[in-house]
Design an enzyme around this catalytic site. Sequence first.
Site, PDB file in Angstrom:
ATOM      1  N   GLU A  49       0.728  -1.299  -0.104  1.00 55.52           N
ATOM      2  CA  GLU A  49      -0.006  -0.009   0.054  1.00 55.52           C
ATOM      3  C   GLU A  49       0.820   1.199  -0.115  1.00 55.52           C
ATOM      4  OE1 GLU A  49      -1.722   3.455   1.596  1.00 55.52           O
ATOM      5  OE2 GLU A  49      -0.388   2.083   3.087  1.00 55.52           O
ATOM      6  N   ASP A  53       0.377   3.941  -3.097  1.00 56.43           N
ATOM      7  CA  ASP A  53       0.033   5.301  -2.777  1.00 56.43           C
ATOM      8  C   ASP A  53       0.963   6.067  -3.736  1.00 56.43           C
ATOM      9  OD1 ASP A  53      -1.386   7.270  -1.288  1.00 56.43           O
ATOM     10  OD2 ASP A  53       0.703   7.624  -0.574  1.00 56.43           O
ATOM     11  N   ASP A 122      -6.860   1.087   0.961  1.00 60.87           N
ATOM     12  CA  ASP A 122      -5.404   0.565   0.933  1.00 60.87           C
ATOM     13  C   ASP A 122      -5.211  -0.581   0.069  1.00 60.87           C
ATOM     14  OD1 ASP A 122      -5.055   2.532   3.003  1.00 60.87           O
ATOM     15  OD2 ASP A 122      -5.165   1.207   4.577  1.00 60.87           O
ATOM     16  N   GLU A 125      -4.576   0.303  -3.558  1.00 62.67           N
ATOM     17  CA  GLU A 125      -3.346   0.832  -3.734  1.00 62.67           C
ATOM     18  C   GLU A 125      -2.330  -0.380  -3.567  1.00 62.67           C
ATOM     19  OE1 GLU A 125      -3.828   5.453  -2.193  1.00 62.67           O
ATOM     20  OE2 GLU A 125      -3.229   3.890  -0.634  1.00 62.67           O
TER      21      GLU A 125
END
Length: 240
Positions: A49, A53, A122, A125
């Site tokens: 994650e 991101d 999350d 990502e």
Amino acid sequence: MKASRRAESSLEKLGCYEKTIGYAFNDRGYLIQALTHRSAGAVHYERLEFLGDSILGVIIADELYHRFAKAGEGDLTRMRSTLVRESSLAEIARSFNLSEYMIMGPGELKSGGFRRESILADVVEATLAAVYLDSGRNFELARDLVRTWFADKLKDIHPGFEQKDPKTQLQEYLQGRHCQLPVYRVVNITGEDHNQQFTVSLECSLSKEPFVGYGSTRRGAEQCAAQKVIDLIHAHSARD
């Protein structure tokens, strides 16, 4: 026999998710890690994650930069924030039926973690990072996937007032009509320190009943509640 059937069922589910996101993994270990919550094992999605991101942010920023050649830094920043915020990613997760594929411990399942927007966001990502690593760090492939996942959102977004965050939109709306500003109150906090869920109540002059928002941070919950008021304002405007 039962164990064999469960294994086949798990493989089928992974295959379904691959079809949904538009990528077939060479090493499904990356995919399994992306779908695994920390409650279900020591190897979970949080590191992925973190990487996903950053990859997503770069891709969306680049896409907006080239789509809106005349937009200023402020508008570009607000549009990027709109596209990559928790609620937006959670919408994409729901379009993937992501909760059907996530791997969670019994306690997190019981508490409804598979529906929590912070977790859904999350895992989206983390999935992007898993694709990036599995493809040999193929950034162009990751870019193409993001363009597909965000196609509708990229089509609808544009510079302007609507890209300001919901709290700012609501404050400016009320100030423009000389109304009392909203009051936000935290009414509940659940979960452990690393994975908290905030519940916020918003009171304003537009409704006798408070609006309730949820999020993994206090600010996120406040934004969620404010967005509900903005949605109500838009609904009333459409009827008028």
